[in-house]
Design a protein around this motif. Structure first.
Motif, mmCIF file in Angstrom:
data_model
loop_
_atom_site.group_PDB
_atom_site.id
_atom_site.type_symbol
_atom_site.label_atom_id
_atom_site.label_comp_id
_atom_site.label_asym_id
_atom_site.label_seq_id
_atom_site.Cartn_x
_atom_site.Cartn_y
_atom_site.Cartn_z
ATOM 1 N N UNK A 10 0.846 -1.189 0.000
ATOM 2 C CA UNK A 10 0.000 0.000 0.000
ATOM 3 C C UNK A 10 0.885 1.243 0.000
ATOM 4 N N UNK A 11 0.253 2.397 -0.204
ATOM 5 C CA UNK A 11 0.979 3.667 -0.129
ATOM 6 C C UNK A 11 0.921 4.200 1.296
ATOM 7 N N UNK A 12 2.054 4.593 1.837
ATOM 8 C CA UNK A 12 2.130 5.150 3.185
ATOM 9 C C UNK A 12 2.161 6.673 3.065
ATOM 10 N N UNK A 13 1.322 7.399 3.834
ATOM 11 C CA UNK A 13 1.316 8.868 3.751
ATOM 12 C C UNK A 13 2.685 9.472 4.050
ATOM 13 N N UNK A 14 3.022 10.499 3.332
ATOM 14 C CA UNK A 14 4.296 11.198 3.548
ATOM 15 C C UNK A 14 4.089 12.534 4.244
ATOM 16 N N UNK A 15 2.836 12.856 4.538
ATOM 17 C CA UNK A 15 2.507 14.089 5.264
ATOM 18 C C UNK A 15 1.512 13.739 6.366
ATOM 19 N N UNK A 16 1.276 14.707 7.252
ATOM 20 C CA UNK A 16 0.279 14.526 8.301
ATOM 21 C C UNK A 16 0.834 13.801 9.516
ATOM 22 N N UNK A 17 -0.083 13.443 10.432
ATOM 23 C CA UNK A 17 0.322 12.747 11.650
ATOM 24 C C UNK A 17 -0.859 11.948 12.196
ATOM 25 N N UNK A 18 -0.701 11.361 13.368
ATOM 26 C CA UNK A 18 -1.704 10.441 13.914
ATOM 27 C C UNK A 18 -3.029 11.104 14.271
ATOM 28 N N UNK A 19 -3.041 12.417 14.463
ATOM 29 C CA UNK A 19 -4.296 13.096 14.802
ATOM 30 C C UNK A 19 -5.257 13.150 13.624
ATOM 31 N N UNK A 20 -4.736 12.961 12.415
ATOM 32 C CA UNK A 20 -5.589 13.042 11.227
ATOM 33 C C UNK A 20 -6.713 12.014 11.262
ATOM 34 N N UNK A 21 -6.457 10.843 11.883
ATOM 35 C CA UNK A 21 -7.485 9.802 11.967
ATOM 36 C C UNK A 21 -8.693 10.284 12.776
ATOM 37 N N UNK A 22 -8.442 10.986 13.867
ATOM 38 C CA UNK A 22 -9.528 11.479 14.720
ATOM 39 C C UNK A 22 -10.359 12.520 13.965
ATOM 40 N N UNK A 23 -9.687 13.403 13.244
ATOM 41 C CA UNK A 23 -10.381 14.434 12.468
ATOM 42 C C UNK A 23 -11.202 13.789 11.354
ATOM 43 N N UNK A 24 -10.612 12.831 10.647
ATOM 44 C CA UNK A 24 -11.315 12.169 9.545
ATOM 45 C C UNK A 24 -12.519 11.379 10.052
ATOM 46 N N UNK A 25 -12.391 10.739 11.201
ATOM 47 C CA UNK A 25 -13.522 9.979 11.756
ATOM 48 C C UNK A 25 -14.697 10.882 12.069
ATOM 49 N N UNK A 26 -14.419 12.031 12.687
ATOM 50 C CA UNK A 26 -15.491 12.967 13.035
ATOM 51 C C UNK A 26 -16.126 13.559 11.787
ATOM 52 N N UNK A 27 -15.311 13.811 10.784
ATOM 53 C CA UNK A 27 -15.810 14.415 9.544
ATOM 54 C C UNK A 27 -16.625 13.424 8.715
#
Length: 598
Positions: A10-27
């Motif tokens: 798979x492709x691994x993100x080269x930007x962002x961090x672990x908090x992005x999962x929480x933001x994406x879940x809420x959105x």
């Protein structure tokens, strides 16, 4: 030199961090229940939006308190919802989480706070606060500015404190970290010397969970995926499952008290669990002892043998009709009850931290619970290799995860390379150079083999190989793992370095001993019966079974049953139930010498 690499899938993100999962879940899935909290009156769901809002509010409080980007914030607590809440809040504030085992002594707490330069600590309750206070009084903790307590409403206090911090300021903090930045400092459990801080980046976690969640879709990505965490979140093994659940939106619960675990499992009904091998051994041994006490010991033994035979036959892709029929009968009589003890919905378990053993692996698969054994260390953000639902070979720790390579050194040591390998030890360049070579290969200290299909088998610890007076190299882990599988054996230490033969020290399981004593008409405690012929014979049977795995020169010739037990509180075990070999050898010097007198 044997080497095997699994290609990245798979492709691994080269930007962002672990908090992005929480933001994406809420959105994207705001109404999805991503947690369930045990309130005492029942389990209450927490939606993705609710978790996101709580994390943000606590993070604002940390910012208002003066926690800066890159600051270390320690967490000293049992496994509970607030642990996960604070972990993500610390990351939202741009800071670094430093987990501390809730069983750590004041001296250990002081060392970690001092070495990490922690600016703040979140402790659970009065007992933990007392240890922090003692550490402050006896150590140089000039960097430590804040101490909050979960049971003293730390969540509410910080939420009120951060009420004036704007969304824009928090968003700047949240997005400050890149995959290259430090996410956590996890201190090794210290089987030898002082614990070292392993620097794990956001990118380490993003790589590890990117491939692990993808490969373990049967666990994380089913419609009803859920797990109940009961291992310490200070351990990287539990932590990686936490992050995986947040990433995949699998519902997660927390169980802090092992005494309530069976009840919690029955109410929560997880679809998968994770545990260390000692938990699986205890479940099996307890079920066996209870069956024997109820006069059904022979039935349980036949059921266990049938489960193991059925699982082995599955590997051979040929299950005889008679075995299939026996298995169906025992499924109703025995296996169903064992699955019910895990909540009735659990079909997978993840095991790590030590070898599970071939027999237990087949037993659990035979009763309908596939245990996926994996291998990794704190330094490797947990798993380097794992058995997968569609690629399992019991007795191994699976193939390297995608994007990960394994190499067997000339001395048998396993070396790994991949995106989950840590950045080094905090403030300890010498130790980092010893562990990581110039080409990025991490030297695990474990000895093992890699078969033609890439499956990895762990055979021992490089530093724990015993060399007898006759020049025979012996890996104690093989014998110790098999001995611990016996219901009466709690822990054991295999010895014999420089001696004419291999010996062992054995401690007795305090949970199963009373049932055994009653069945054999014995009175008194373990200390009264260490030389009892029946107890010695029972342990001898365990030794004989363990010796089947090795040659005669490697087999245990003599053993001693100790009156006491080895515990984490006593300093002989790490929080993950690993034996501190150097401590035990030092404390039991007289008993070891006695094995070889005459």
């Amino acid at each position: 030199m044997r080497e095997f690499t699994t290609p990245l899938s798979i492709s691994i993100p080269t930007t962002g961090n672990l908090t992005d999962d929480v933001v994406a879940n809420a959105r994207d899935a705001g109404d999805t229940a991503v947690f369930s909290r045990n309130t005492g009156a029942g389990w209450v769901d927490v939606t993705a939006t609710e978790f996101h809002d709580e994390v943000r509010a606590v993070a604002k409080g940390l910012v208002a308190a003066g926690v800066e980007v890159g600051d270390r914030v320690a967490l000293l607590s049992k496994t509970r919802y607030e642990w996960t809440l604070f972990d993500y809040a610390i990351w939202f504030a741009g800071a670094v989480t430093v987990p501390i085992y809730e069983t750590s002594s004041a001296e250990q707490v002081g060392w970690i706070l001092q070495d990490s330069g922690a600016r703040a600590i979140v402790a659970e309750g009065p007992d933990h606060l007392a240890r922090v206070r003692e550490a402050r009084e006896s150590g140089d903790l000039t960097e430590l500015q804040h101490v909050w307590s979960i049971t003293d409403n730390a969540v509410d206090v910080l939420q009120r404190l951060g009420s004036d911090i704007s969304d824009e300021v928090l968003e700047q903090r949240r997005t400050a970290a890149t995959p290259l930045d430090l996410a956590t400092l996890i201190y090794t459990s210290g089987t030898t010397g002082k614990p070292k801080g392993c620097m794990l980046t956001h990118g380490n976690f993003m790589f590890e969970l990117g491939v692990a969640v993808d490969e373990l879709g049967d666990l994380f990505e089913t419609d009803d995926a859920s797990t109940l965490l009961f291992l310490p979140l200070a351990h990287v093994f539990a932590r990686i499952i936490q992050v995986g659940c947040v990433k995949s939106r699998a519902k997660m619960g927390h169980s802090a008290d092992i005494k309530n675990l069976v009840a919690d499992l029955g109410e929560f009904k997880p679809t998968f669990i994770l545990a260390v091998p000692r938990v699986f051994e205890k479940v099996f041994n307890t079920a066996s002892q209870r069956a024997t006490a109820d006069g059904r010991g022979a039935i349980f033994d036949r059921a266990a043998d049938t489960a193991i035979a059925w699982s082995r036959a599955r590997d051979a892709k040929k299950v005889p009709v008679r075995l299939r029929a026996q298995h169906a009968v025992f499924d109703k009589l025995v296996y169903g009850k064992l699955r019910q003890a895990l909540g009735g919905h659990c079909t997978y378990a993840v095991s790590g931290g030590a070898p599970l053993g071939d027999r237990l692996g087949h037993f659990y698969r035979g009763i309908g619970l596939t245990v996926l054994e994996g291998y990794g260390l704190t330094e490797t953000t947990a798993a380097l290799s794992a058995n997968l639902p569609d690629a399992t070979k019991i007795g191994t720790v699976g193939r390297p995860l995608p994007g990960t390579g394994v190499r067997v050194g000339d001395d048998g040591e396993l070396l790994f390379r991949g995106g989950q390998v840590f950045a080094g030890y905090w403030g300890n360049e010498e130790a980092t150079r010893e562990a990581l070579d110039a080409d990025g290969w991490f030297h695990t200290g474990d000895v093992g083999e890699v078969d033609d299909e890439g499956f990895v088998r762990i055979t021992g610890r490089k530093k724990e190989i015993l060399v007898t007076a006759g020049g025979k190299n012996v890996a104690p882990a093989v014998l110790e793992d098999r001995l611990r599988a016996h219901a009466l054996v709690d822990q054991c230490l295999v010895v014999g370095d420089g001696q004419p033969f291999i010996g062992a020290l054995v401690t007795i399981d305090r949970e199963t001993f009373p049932g055994w004593a009653e069945q054999h008409g014995k009175t008194g405690g373990v200390a009264d019966l260490v030389d009892d012929p029946d107890l010695v014979a029972a342990v001898q049977a365990a030794v004989d079974e363990a010796n089947k795995a090795v040659s005669k020169a490697e087999s245990i010739r003599k053993f001693t049953i100790l009156p006491d037990e080895w515990t984490e509180e006593g300093g002989q075990l790490t929080p993950s139930m690993k034996l501190k070999r150097n401590v035990v050898v030092r404390e039991a010097r007289t008993e070891i010498e006695a094995l070889y007198l005459g």
